[in-house]
Write an enzyme that holds these catalytic residues in place. Structure first.
Site, PDB file in Angstrom:
ATOM      1  N   GLY A  46      44.133  20.884  29.220  1.00  0.00           N
ATOM      2  CA  GLY A  46      42.641  20.989  29.190  1.00  0.00           C
ATOM      3  C   GLY A  46      42.253  21.757  28.144  1.00  0.00           C
ATOM      4  O   GLY A  46      42.901  22.417  27.450  1.00  0.00           O
ATOM      5  N   GLN A  51      35.758  26.262  23.507  1.00  0.00           N
ATOM      6  CA  GLN A  51      36.861  26.619  22.823  1.00  0.00           C
ATOM      7  C   GLN A  51      36.774  26.297  21.202  1.00  0.00           C
ATOM      8  O   GLN A  51      37.734  26.913  20.614  1.00  0.00           O
ATOM      9  CB  GLN A  51      38.055  26.229  23.628  1.00  0.00           C
ATOM     10  CG  GLN A  51      38.329  26.993  24.796  1.00  0.00           C
ATOM     11  CD  GLN A  51      39.701  26.525  25.515  1.00  0.00           C
ATOM     12  OE1 GLN A  51      39.416  25.487  26.217  1.00  0.00           O
ATOM     13  NE2 GLN A  51      40.801  27.134  25.388  1.00  0.00           N
ATOM     14  N   CYS A  92      46.076  29.679  28.356  1.00  0.00           N
ATOM     15  CA  CYS A  92      45.033  29.520  27.704  1.00  0.00           C
ATOM     16  C   CYS A  92      45.147  29.135  26.353  1.00  0.00           C
ATOM     17  O   CYS A  92      45.925  30.060  25.652  1.00  0.00           O
ATOM     18  CB  CYS A  92      43.873  30.229  27.912  1.00  0.00           C
ATOM     19  SG  CYS A  92      42.220  29.815  27.236  1.00  0.00           S
ATOM     20  N   LEU A  93      44.764  28.175  25.952  1.00  0.00           N
ATOM     21  CA  LEU A  93      45.074  27.815  24.264  1.00  0.00           C
ATOM     22  C   LEU A  93      44.489  28.801  23.458  1.00  0.00           C
ATOM     23  O   LEU A  93      44.620  29.104  22.264  1.00  0.00           O
ATOM     24  CB  LEU A  93      44.551  26.373  23.782  1.00  0.00           C
ATOM     25  CG  LEU A  93      45.284  25.317  24.598  1.00  0.00           C
ATOM     26  CD1 LEU A  93      44.567  23.940  24.381  1.00  0.00           C
ATOM     27  CD2 LEU A  93      46.751  25.179  24.046  1.00  0.00           C
ATOM     28  N   HIS A 134      39.458  26.295  35.708  1.00  0.00           N
ATOM     29  CA  HIS A 134      39.532  27.291  34.331  1.00  0.00           C
ATOM     30  C   HIS A 134      38.833  26.684  33.113  1.00  0.00           C
ATOM     31  O   HIS A 134      38.172  27.522  32.596  1.00  0.00           O
ATOM     32  CB  HIS A 134      41.183  27.212  33.891  1.00  0.00           C
ATOM     33  CG  HIS A 134      41.390  27.573  32.635  1.00  0.00           C
ATOM     34  ND1 HIS A 134      42.439  28.648  32.471  1.00  0.00           N
ATOM     35  CD2 HIS A 134      41.224  27.302  31.387  1.00  0.00           C
ATOM     36  CE1 HIS A 134      42.651  28.958  31.366  1.00  0.00           C
ATOM     37  NE2 HIS A 134      42.037  28.173  30.715  1.00  0.00           N
ATOM     38  N   GLU A 135      38.238  25.322  33.315  1.00  0.00           N
ATOM     39  CA  GLU A 135      37.555  24.744  32.285  1.00  0.00           C
ATOM     40  C   GLU A 135      36.137  24.971  32.227  1.00  0.00           C
ATOM     41  O   GLU A 135      35.592  25.376  31.393  1.00  0.00           O
ATOM     42  CB  GLU A 135      37.841  23.412  31.905  1.00  0.00           C
ATOM     43  CG  GLU A 135      39.063  22.870  31.581  1.00  0.00           C
ATOM     44  CD  GLU A 135      39.992  23.704  30.386  1.00  0.00           C
ATOM     45  OE1 GLU A 135      39.357  24.316  29.512  1.00  0.00           O
ATOM     46  OE2 GLU A 135      41.340  23.772  30.612  1.00  0.00           O
ATOM     47  N   HIS A 138      35.351  28.242  31.285  1.00  0.00           N
ATOM     48  CA  HIS A 138      34.974  28.549  29.777  1.00  0.00           C
ATOM     49  C   HIS A 138      33.464  28.246  29.383  1.00  0.00           C
ATOM     50  O   HIS A 138      33.009  28.619  28.400  1.00  0.00           O
ATOM     51  CB  HIS A 138      36.079  27.364  29.005  1.00  0.00           C
ATOM     52  CG  HIS A 138      37.337  28.006  28.652  1.00  0.00           C
ATOM     53  ND1 HIS A 138      37.484  29.274  27.950  1.00  0.00           N
ATOM     54  CD2 HIS A 138      38.594  27.590  28.903  1.00  0.00           C
ATOM     55  CE1 HIS A 138      38.831  29.103  27.647  1.00  0.00           C
ATOM     56  NE2 HIS A 138      39.547  28.440  28.401  1.00  0.00           N
TER      57      HIS A 138
HETATM   58  O1  GNR Z   1      46.960  24.341  28.606  1.00  0.00           O
HETATM   59  C1  GNR Z   1      46.670  24.899  29.655  1.00  0.00           C
HETATM   60  N1  GNR Z   1      47.539  25.106  30.661  1.00  0.00           N
HETATM   61  C2  GNR Z   1      46.858  26.036  31.668  1.00  0.00           C
HETATM   62  C3  GNR Z   1      47.979  26.251  32.720  1.00  0.00           C
HETATM   63  C4  GNR Z   1      47.652  27.043  33.960  1.00  0.00           C
HETATM   64  C5  GNR Z   1      46.372  26.854  34.117  1.00  0.00           C
HETATM   65  C6  GNR Z   1      45.207  26.636  33.023  1.00  0.00           C
HETATM   66  C7  GNR Z   1      45.699  25.937  32.120  1.00  0.00           C
HETATM   67  S1  GNR Z   1      44.407  25.398  30.944  1.00  0.00           S
HETATM   68  C8  GNR Z   1      45.359  25.616  29.418  1.00  0.00           C
HETATM   69  C9  GNR Z   1      44.515  25.082  28.311  1.00  0.00           C
HETATM   70  C10 GNR Z   1      43.298  25.585  28.264  1.00  0.00           C
HETATM   71  O2  GNR Z   1      43.125  26.528  27.440  1.00  0.00           O
HETATM   72  N2  GNR Z   1      42.330  25.139  28.543  1.00  0.00           N
HETATM   73  O3  GNR Z   1      41.198  25.654  28.408  1.00  0.00           O
HETATM   74 NI    NI Z   2      41.541  28.043  28.487  1.00  0.00          NI
END
Ligand code: GNR
Ligand code: NI
Length: 173
Positions: A46, A51, A92-93, A134-135, A138
């Protein structure tokens, strides 16, 4: 198509609250396509506009095994969340190399506008449920490490600052 640079924690811009998108026009679709390209290149499941330093309510995701199910969520809302919670390891990236456990709703019902500007709804569980939550964090300016202890967060900050410095030195060589 273009890949976009991803902000790295503890960049203060990651704490900006995103604005709703009023019109889904070609510029929004272009941003969604660039975010998908960026997400696939980084092998993420995601990516939130926050980001890539765009503070508008846009998320892209692909939680499929085959990585052939791109999703675009504009102005997403959680319509329902299960009382049942689930603890899972997240990454998270914007916080590369860091993985830790976060407690989330096990299942959610989501409404959003799609790439075509039309509303749609879906039920999510498993990785898709975790990823939407999670997104959406953000978009509210929240990074998953904020669920961890202050001690862990301070260690992660130090590690990220060091890693970013090393990555920059490597790139300039
Ligand atoms: O790539 C991603 N993997 C992930 C793994 C477990 C829970 C959430 C994520 S999201 C993350 C990509 C990201 O940073 N999205 O904001
Ligand atoms: Ni993230």
């Amino acid at each position: 198509m273009a890949q976009l640079p991803i902000l790295r924690y503890p960049d203060p811009r990651l704490h900006t609250v995103a604005q709703a998108i009023t019109v889904v026009d070609d510029a929004v679709r272009q941003l969604a396509d660039d975010m998908l390209e960026t997400m696939y290149a980084a092998e993420g499941v995601g990516l939130a506009a926050t980001q890539v330093d765009v503070h508008r309510q846009l998320i892209v995701m692909d939680t499929s095994e085959e990585r052939d199910q791109p999703m675009v969520l504009i102005n997403p809302e959680i319509l329902w969340a299960s009382d049942e919670m689930h603890v899972g390891e997240e990454g998270c990236l914007s916080v590369p190399t860091i993985y830790d456990e976060v407690r989330r709703h096990a299942r959610v019902k989501v409404r959003a506008l799609g790439r075509d500007g039309e509303p749609y709804e879906f039920d999510a569980e498993g990785l898709t449920s975790v990823c939407v939550q999670h997104e959406m964090d953000h978009l509210r300016g929240k990074v998953f490490v904020e669920y961890l202890s202050l001690l862990k967060r301070e260690r992660i900050k130090t590690k990220m600052v060091k890693k970013t410095r090393e990555d920059q030195a490597r790139r300039s060589r």
